[in-house]
Write a protein that holds these residues in place. Sequence first.
Motif, short mmCIF file in Angstrom:
data_model
loop_
_atom_site.label_atom_id
_atom_site.label_comp_id
_atom_site.label_asym_id
_atom_site.label_seq_id
_atom_site.Cartn_x
_atom_site.Cartn_y
_atom_site.Cartn_z
N SER A 75 0.77 -1.18 0.13
CA SER A 75 0.06 -0.02 -0.18
C SER A 75 1.05 1.16 0.07
O SER A 75 0.26 2.37 -0.48
CB SER A 75 -0.88 -0.02 1.39
OG SER A 75 -0.29 -0.05 2.63
N TYR A 79 -1.30 2.40 -5.51
CA TYR A 79 -2.53 3.21 -5.28
C TYR A 79 -3.66 2.41 -6.06
O TYR A 79 -3.40 1.29 -7.01
CB TYR A 79 -2.71 4.61 -5.78
CG TYR A 79 -2.27 4.66 -7.31
CD1 TYR A 79 -2.98 4.52 -8.61
CD2 TYR A 79 -0.66 5.04 -7.43
CE1 TYR A 79 -2.54 4.45 -9.54
CE2 TYR A 79 -0.34 5.05 -8.73
CZ TYR A 79 -0.74 4.84 -9.83
OH TYR A 79 -0.58 4.86 -11.07
N ARG A 150 -7.70 8.11 -8.89
CA ARG A 150 -6.78 7.24 -8.19
C ARG A 150 -6.81 7.28 -6.76
O ARG A 150 -6.74 8.51 -6.25
CB ARG A 150 -5.29 7.61 -8.57
CG ARG A 150 -4.92 7.06 -9.99
CD ARG A 150 -3.26 7.56 -10.11
NE ARG A 150 -3.04 6.98 -11.59
CZ ARG A 150 -1.79 7.58 -12.08
NH1 ARG A 150 -1.20 8.38 -11.52
NH2 ARG A 150 -1.61 7.03 -13.41
N TRP A 152 -5.62 6.49 -2.68
CA TRP A 152 -4.44 6.11 -1.79
C TRP A 152 -4.97 5.50 -0.52
O TRP A 152 -5.96 6.52 0.04
CB TRP A 152 -3.22 6.77 -1.63
CG TRP A 152 -2.40 6.85 -2.75
CD1 TRP A 152 -1.05 6.36 -2.85
CD2 TRP A 152 -2.51 7.82 -3.95
NE1 TRP A 152 -0.40 6.80 -4.06
CE2 TRP A 152 -1.24 7.63 -4.78
CE3 TRP A 152 -3.55 8.59 -4.42
CZ2 TRP A 152 -1.14 8.25 -6.05
CZ3 TRP A 152 -3.21 9.14 -5.66
CH2 TRP A 152 -2.17 8.87 -6.55
#
Length: 347
Positions: A75, A79, A150, A152
């Motif tokens: 991680s 992403y 995207r 995260w």
Amino acid sequence: MEKNKKPTSKKIKKNNLELKKPSELCQVLFFSDFNKKKYANLSSLQIDLVSTLFYLISDVMNKQNLTEVNIFEWSSLNYFEINLQTIASMLGKYENNYYEPIVTNLQELSKIQVLTNILHKNKEREQILFYLIRKISWLKDKQTTNKRVRVWIEPELLMMFHNVNKMYTSFYLRIQYGLNSKYSKLLYEILKDYANLGELTLDFDVLKVIMNIDTHEKSDLEKWSLFNRDILKRAIVEISKKSDINVTYKPIKERKIKKLEVTKVKFIIKKQPSILIDYENNSKTTLVIDDIILEKDDNSQIESDPIKSKLYQIAQKRMEKAKLFGTVVKNEKKYLNAIVNKLEKEN
């Protein structure tokens, strides 16, 4: 003695709500500002977006075969990239390149703080504060003009979704989308988990938190009568009418400072077919063979040829990956055959 009793009845609530069926017992509170103890007031669309994001994220995690050891490392370097058209298609709204509501609400979700209250398998309790989405960005494909997002995600949050293969299903999401009220969506989410047990008893204070009700802002809802009339009764009616569970409930009263007050609510849960699911068509149109979804007339030839079967497995994985990142597959049979033909030519 009376002075000593009052503070105990007004403790800060530590029992919160389950976060999307995690692998560990996890409870969370959503804050717009944790330092000021301001709760986040999630909208119906935001709740659907959280479910959609983690449906797609859990799918990627399963395909990556991530272990508890490598989730943190993975991680920190990776992403999740999702086509906004995919999200719009799943929600059944905001299509035709009109993604502004999705982008706006994802942006708002990135500001929300999550306080977790985790009970580990060794009975150790831990609280963690982080943002629901650590970072978010948007891209536009020059060739297709498709917009992609995207995200995260904090590894602690991903850990909660580890090894939960059946956490999300398309049936579950379809029912979630079909419920109109955000209170119905949130209550259904936890009651569905207890459908096999048939009942669930919740503290009244916990129930209000589960349904994302900030009683600081709506002090009237501290009272059972108003909460029951304006929130709970309506949510139960919608869940029982539309979802795959039928729910009844009864309040449990206890004596507090010389008078009876509702302190708990007991829910009785029974399974039922949902009017939002076309069970007949879903059961007849597809057949699963070695993790390949095929039309019924084509399975015999593939079953008898191990090489062909292996090629279809590879093709299926490639198709699912393409769909995950926004490719619209109108005819899955032709799409799979095209990939298999290409693989055969490449030997």
